[in-house]
Design a protein around this motif. Structure first.
Motif, short mmCIF file in Angstrom:
data_model
loop_
_atom_site.label_atom_id
_atom_site.label_comp_id
_atom_site.label_asym_id
_atom_site.label_seq_id
_atom_site.Cartn_x
_atom_site.Cartn_y
_atom_site.Cartn_z
N GLY A 207 48.59 0.83 32.04
CA GLY A 207 49.52 -0.32 32.51
C GLY A 207 51.03 -0.57 32.14
N MET A 208 51.33 0.05 31.17
CA MET A 208 52.54 1.28 30.75
C MET A 208 53.58 2.21 31.61
SD MET A 208 51.46 0.03 26.82
CE MET A 208 50.66 -1.31 25.99
N SER A 209 54.72 1.17 31.93
CA SER A 209 55.60 2.74 32.68
C SER A 209 56.03 3.37 31.64
CB SER A 209 56.31 2.34 33.28
OG SER A 209 57.17 1.14 32.81
N THR A 210 55.85 4.12 32.00
CA THR A 210 56.85 5.77 30.93
C THR A 210 58.83 5.57 31.68
OG1 THR A 210 55.01 7.70 31.28
CG2 THR A 210 57.21 7.86 30.15
N ARG A 211 58.89 4.79 30.80
CA ARG A 211 60.69 4.51 31.58
C ARG A 211 61.67 5.58 31.17
NH1 ARG A 211 62.10 -0.25 27.41
NH2 ARG A 211 64.10 -0.24 27.89
N ALA A 212 63.08 5.51 31.28
CA ALA A 212 63.92 6.01 31.17
C ALA A 212 63.50 6.91 29.97
CB ALA A 212 64.74 6.27 32.20
N GLY A 213 64.26 7.99 29.54
CA GLY A 213 64.59 8.37 27.92
C GLY A 213 63.59 8.17 27.62
N ARG A 214 62.50 7.89 27.96
CA ARG A 214 61.11 8.36 26.66
C ARG A 214 60.82 9.51 26.80
NH1 ARG A 214 64.25 4.79 25.61
NH2 ARG A 214 63.04 2.68 25.34
N LEU A 215 61.47 10.92 27.40
CA LEU A 215 60.95 12.08 27.53
C LEU A 215 62.28 12.98 26.71
CD1 LEU A 215 58.30 12.24 30.37
CD2 LEU A 215 57.59 11.57 27.95
N ALA A 216 61.87 13.65 25.87
CA ALA A 216 63.00 14.71 25.19
C ALA A 216 61.63 16.05 25.03
CB ALA A 216 63.01 14.12 24.07
N GLN A 217 62.83 17.63 25.57
CA GLN A 217 62.21 18.13 25.43
C GLN A 217 62.28 19.39 23.61
OE1 GLN A 217 60.28 20.98 27.64
NE2 GLN A 217 59.66 21.58 25.59
N GLY A 218 61.33 19.56 23.31
CA GLY A 218 60.37 19.89 21.73
C GLY A 218 60.30 21.30 22.39
N GLY A 219 60.94 22.65 20.88
CA GLY A 219 60.62 23.42 20.49
C GLY A 219 58.85 24.23 19.98
N GLY A 220 58.50 22.68 19.73
CA GLY A 220 57.38 23.21 18.73
C GLY A 220 58.50 23.10 17.52
N ASN A 221 59.45 23.35 17.22
CA ASN A 221 60.19 23.77 15.30
C ASN A 221 61.01 22.21 14.94
OD1 ASN A 221 62.39 23.74 16.35
ND2 ASN A 221 61.98 26.02 17.16
N TYR A 222 60.94 22.47 13.40
CA TYR A 222 61.64 21.37 13.16
C TYR A 222 62.93 20.98 14.09
CZ TYR A 222 63.03 18.39 9.63
OH TYR A 222 63.84 17.64 8.79
N ARG A 223 64.14 22.71 13.90
CA ARG A 223 65.40 22.42 14.88
C ARG A 223 65.30 21.75 15.92
NH1 ARG A 223 69.68 24.22 13.52
NH2 ARG A 223 69.30 25.59 12.01
N SER A 224 64.45 21.51 16.50
CA SER A 224 64.67 21.60 17.94
C SER A 224 63.85 19.55 18.17
CB SER A 224 63.02 21.90 19.36
OG SER A 224 62.11 21.65 18.66
N GLY A 225 62.49 19.28 17.25
CA GLY A 225 63.13 18.39 16.98
C GLY A 225 63.94 17.22 16.34
N LEU A 226 64.53 17.52 15.82
CA LEU A 226 66.45 16.89 15.17
C LEU A 226 66.29 16.75 16.57
CD1 LEU A 226 67.62 19.05 12.10
CD2 LEU A 226 66.94 16.48 12.36
N THR A 227 67.33 17.83 17.67
CA THR A 227 67.67 17.81 18.69
C THR A 227 66.74 16.54 19.61
OG1 THR A 227 68.44 20.02 18.85
CG2 THR A 227 68.58 18.85 20.98
N ALA A 228 65.56 16.48 19.75
CA ALA A 228 64.98 15.92 20.25
C ALA A 228 64.86 13.96 19.99
CB ALA A 228 63.50 16.59 20.99
N ALA A 229 64.59 13.82 18.65
CA ALA A 229 64.33 13.32 18.21
C ALA A 229 66.47 12.09 18.50
CB ALA A 229 64.38 13.16 16.37
N ARG A 230 67.22 12.85 17.81
CA ARG A 230 68.68 12.20 18.27
C ARG A 230 68.86 11.67 19.59
NH1 ARG A 230 70.65 17.27 15.78
NH2 ARG A 230 70.81 16.23 12.83
N GLU A 231 68.27 13.17 20.97
CA GLU A 231 68.63 11.83 22.42
C GLU A 231 67.66 11.17 22.58
OE1 GLU A 231 66.28 13.81 26.21
OE2 GLU A 231 66.78 15.14 25.01
N LEU A 232 66.24 11.39 22.62
CA LEU A 232 66.29 9.13 22.21
C LEU A 232 66.15 8.36 21.44
CD1 LEU A 232 62.27 10.65 21.67
CD2 LEU A 232 63.01 10.15 23.80
#
Length: 335
Positions: A207-232
């Motif tokens: 019963g928990m809705s997925t709010r805006a700004g709660r999904l970020a696209q990564g690429g599977g590697n560490y660098r993409s995780g840095l970008t996704a983490a900053r976005e979130l």
């Protein structure tokens, strides 16, 4: 013009590459007309048999492995397990690297030419329909490794990525989190899509809705995780927890959070998936899903050897996963 491969001979003779291999090696399970057709194709294409490889493989069962682009840690663990299992069974593992379909075709042809009687196909190749279809034409058994939805006609070994990701979500719920963000994996990695679906379904069922700004696209590697983490984490209302689709990206989240002055897990809980070495080497240690890569490698090799010895019905093995709780989700958690 490039030299002809065993695959080219098979196509010209209208047989499987395995049949060509049997003809080259004097196999008895080939009728005379087929043998003549293959011999004619060899002559027409001026195909050169690798005599050194032919001599080396006599009496030795060989399992081939196609290597696409899995993570380095995953590949290292898999190769160790597969090599050891082959050694125990008196077999030999041979590996070829490939990328696109053309390079896969050439790599598979080399494996069969060098005596491989079954092919191990790890991610991402195992979930690419065109890749599996091309390998089917070779006429040798296939074992898909860590495939999200393996085809019914091939052998496979995997864990249940969907249920494992749901278990992680339930762990976060139990720790009191309701505002959970998710970092998606490589779009071409099918198990990553199952993990995303488990996240969405768990949020919905709770019963928990997925709010805006709660999904970020990564690429599977560490660098993409840095970008996704900053976005979130740059969102005006930060989530209380982030579930990353793999450990490399989860480790990147911890780094970004600490750089922003956030405490993990007091201000932000972080978890990953796979239980690669980085999960235990960062601080705080990552809560994650342990995927038994070594066991999967051994099981894949055993499926391959069984398939070579007895061409029975394809078998699918689903191995158990483990939720490993470390400090990134619960302060003071034991390793």
């Amino acid at each position: 013009m490039s030299a002809a491969t065993i695959y080219d001979v098979a196509r010209k003779a209208r047989v499987s590459a395995m049949t060509v291999s049997r003809v080259i090696n004097g196999g008895v399970n080939v009728d005379e007309l087929t043998r003549e057709r293959v011999s004619a194709a060899i002559a027409a294409l001026q195909y050169q048999v690798n005599q050194a490889a032919r001599s080396a493989r006599k009496g030795t069962m060989r399992v081939g492995m196609l290597c696409g682009s899995p993570g380095a840690a995953y590949l290292s663990d898999f190769l160790l397990g597969a090599t050891d299992q082959c050694s125990q069974q008196g077999a030999q593992l041979i590996v070829e690297k490939c990328g696109d379909l053309d390079s896969q075709r050439a790599a598979a042809a080399r494996l069969i030419e060098n005596g491989a009687a079954c092919l191990l196909v790890p991610p991402p190749l195992c979930d690419q329909e065109a890749s599996i279809q091309q390998l089917d034409d070779l006429g040798v058994p296939i074992v898909a490794v860590a495939s999200a939805r393996p085809a019914a006609h091939i052998h496979a070994v995997r864990i249940d990525d969907y249920q494992a990701a749901k278990a992680m979500m339930h762990h976060l719920f139990a720790a009191g989190h309701s505002d959970i963000a998710f970092i998606l994996g490589d779009p071409g990695h099918a198990p990553a899509q199952l993990r995303l679906q488990a996240y969405l379904d768990a949020m919905s069922v709770a019963g928990m809705s997925t709010r805006a700004g709660r999904l970020a696209q990564g690429g599977g590697n560490y660098r993409s995780g840095l970008t996704a983490a900053r976005e979130l984490l740059d969102h005006p209302e930060r989530p209380s927890a982030i579930f990353a689709c793999n450990d490399d990206m989860a480790a990147a989240v911890v780094s970004v959070a600490q750089g922003m002055g956030l405490r993990v897990p007091q201000d932000l809980a972080v978890c990953g998936f796979d239980d690669m070495p980085i999960a235990a080497s960062v601080w705080p240690g990552l809560t994650t899903i342990h995927q038994p890569v070594d066991e999967m490698a051994r099981a894949a090799v055993q499926l391959a050897i069984d398939a070579i010895r007895d061409a029975g019905r394809p078998r699918h093995r689903v191995l158990p996963y483990t939720l490993v709780q470390r400090e990134s989700t619960t302060a003071g958690a034991a390793h």
